[in-house]
Design an enzyme around this catalytic site. Structure first.
Site, PDB file in Angstrom:
ATOM      1  N   CYS A   1      37.203  -1.978 -41.930  1.00  0.00           N
ATOM      2  CA  CYS A   1      37.288  -1.189 -40.469  1.00  0.00           C
ATOM      3  C   CYS A   1      36.754  -2.168 -39.085  1.00  0.00           C
ATOM      4  CB  CYS A   1      35.580  -0.391 -40.269  1.00  0.00           C
ATOM      5  SG  CYS A   1      34.154  -2.024 -41.429  1.00  0.00           S
TER       6      CYS A   1
ATOM      7  N   CYS B   1      24.170  -3.166 -43.587  1.00  0.00           N
ATOM      8  CA  CYS B   1      25.049  -1.894 -42.447  1.00  0.00           C
ATOM      9  C   CYS B   1      24.037  -0.337 -43.561  1.00  0.00           C
ATOM     10  CB  CYS B   1      26.176  -1.604 -43.876  1.00  0.00           C
ATOM     11  SG  CYS B   1      27.399  -2.758 -43.806  1.00  0.00           S
TER      12      CYS B   1
END
Ligand SMILES: [Zn+2]
Lengths: 135, 379
Positions: B202, B83
């Site tokens: 998310c 990420c």
């Protein structure tokens, strides 16, 4: 008891086929640190690591239940935990007994079992170590 | 000092007809236009993509972007760092300028995730934890359960992160989820991994974002340039036993970034952080020094992290609502901070916004993270 000898482990060398089974980790031959799974060399001092019996008893440090689509043919839902091993100072990630999914709590004592659960990355049935609540 | 002189971003969401490179082209063109420079002025390209190789068999896509844009004879670096892929590309580009290797560098993060059967992200298919059932939401859920156990954090406080995120996202035209949520609606949604209901995780998304970085010689002539006071990238220490209520790496990276920038938490006006799951944002409040350890749940419940609150966090909507196209995220966070620090954020503008912190984290390893980036930006 079933004979699981023809079924491969999900990961080589992390448990024994004894009854009851034991977790196998690594202990550094120089500094004595415990590591799981057994690393090639000790990350603390870069010395040789030998296989060591990590026992079968643990206490739950944190636990959760996965209720969305399960990977690797695992049952749904399934619980996973971080457990503190009793015999060595080591906190490890663990799959929990699918039959007891959702029933675990922090501080609970659990012990190791081995059975065919789900598949490996080649989509073949495999043995997985898991922890069950002590009766 | 290195500055950001241009930003470009495309709306995050489902772009089924777009390729990784096509989204990257659009973000890059927007960034060039925003900086008012030409492609010939770019001296290096740092291109982040995390999943192209596993989902599509695509590798070294950065050169596909530069060749499509007619940018020639450039050092092009392809970056994968989970990420933090995008924020690592940013870190590397800044270093290249600091080293005097170029005056202007392009940073792009582009990701395509909306494909059938995407499933859940893990931290490496052959890792033991993955094989025993570790999926990314479970790693965060174990943290949430422990934080609730030790500090009394409640489901309502976790839900407050999502409620705030949607409020913020409703003011951001490029956000994916803008429909309001309430504490009740968040908690009544389907349970994904205890204690997270769906709106606390998310969403996957397609998207791209780009930045143009420049050294002092160029930036001095740009009146909308935003200074990079510090940018750090760190791995973890992976000691056993890991404390799930704090990532060692989170605290270490933040401390280093503040030290290098010569700043303290009291100076921070706005934060974009890695709110992959509701608990993550709560833990990051604590690591960033916005509140005391264990107080993160109460911090968000009081409105301290909301627009108009003590330190607005994820005013863009963050990962939870803007969406999380993995390697675009770290770049998008900086796009948001630059927009805010330029006082160009419109309805979601943070008042007296002079100093911002971008914080990103990637991958699980032994109860810590594989990678953490923190950048401090100022007007
Ligand atoms: Zn050692």
């Amino acid at each position: 008891m079933n004979d699981f000898s023809q079924i491969p482990p999900v990961y080589a060398g992390i448990f024994t086929a004894d009854k009851p089974p034991s977790l196998i980790g690594g202990q550094c031959t120089s500094c004595g640190a415990h590591h799981f799974p057994k690393p090639d060399i000790c990350p603390d001092c870069l010395s040789e690591v030998r296989g060591a019996d990590f026992g079968q008893s643990a206490t739950i440090y944190s636990v959760t239940t996965v209720r969305t689509r399960a990977p690797l043919g695992l049952p749904s839902p399934y619980s996973v935990a971080l457990v503190d091993l009793e015999d060595v100072p080591c906190r490890i990630f663990a799959l929990m007994d699918p039959e007891q999914a959702g029933s675990f709590s922090i501080g609970q004592r659990v012990s190791l079992h081995v059975a065919p659960i789900g598949v490996n990355n080649e989509q073949k049935a495999c043995l997985r170590p898991y922890f069950s609540a002590d009766k | 000092m290195v500055s950001i002189i241009g930003t470009g971003i495309i709306p995050f969401g489902r772009h089924l007809e777009r390729s990784i490179v096509s989204m990257a082209i659009e973000a890059t063109r927007r960034a060039l236009d925003d900086a008012a420079i030409t492609r010939d002025q770019i001296g290096a390209c740092y291109f982040a993509n995390a999943l192209g190789s596993s989902l599509f068999g695509d590798t070294t896509l950065g050169q596909n972007l530069t060749s499509a844009m007619g940018m020639v004879d450039l050092p092009v670096v392809n970056v994968e760092n989970a990420c933090t892929s995008g924020s690592t590309a940013f870190y590397l580009a800044r270093n290249a300028i600091l080293a005097g290797e170029c005056d202007i560098a392009l940073v792009v993060g582009s990701e395509k995730m909306c494909v059938p059967d995407f499933g859940l992200i893990n931290s490496g298919a052959t890792e033991l934890d993955t094989l025993l059932g570790m999926v990314t939401p479970a790693g965060f859920a174990l943290r949430a359960k422990r934080h609730m156990h030790e500090f009394g954090t409640t489901p309502e406080q976790l839900a407050a992160v999502t409620v705030k995120s949607r409020q913020h996202a409703s003011l951001n035209p490029i956000a994916q989820f803008t429909k309001p949520e309430t504490t009740e609606s968040v908690l009544a949604s389907p349970m994904i991994v205890d204690p997270f209901t769906r709106p606390q995780c998310c969403p996957i998304a397609d998207g791209a974002a780009a930045l143009i970085l420049a050294g002092d010689r160029v930036a001095a002539q740009m009146d909308r340039a935003i200074a990079i006071r510090s940018a750090v990238l760190t791995s973890g220490r992976y000691e056993n036993p890991a404390d799930l209520t704090r990532w060692h790496t989170d605290y270490a990276s933040v401390a280093l970034a503040y030290e290098k920038a010569g700043t303290t938490p009291e100076d921070v006006d706005i934060v974009e952080c890695h709110d992959a799951f509701s608990i993550a944002e709560i833990l990051h409040y604590e690591a960033l020094g916005l509140c005391e350890r264990g107080e993160g749940g109460r911090f968000v419940e009081r409105g301290d992290a909301s627009l108009g609150g003590k330190v607005p966090v994820n005013v863009s909507g963050g990962l939870l609502s803007r969406g999380h196209p993995i390697s675009a995220t770290g770049v998008a966070q900086i796009v948001e901070l630059v927009t805010q620090l330029r006082q160009e954020a419109g309805d979601r503008q943070v008042e007296d916004c002079n100093l911002g912190v971008a914080h990103c984290m990637g991958g699980d390893k032994k109860g810590d993270t594989k990678s953490c980036t923190v950048a401090v930006l100022s007007r």
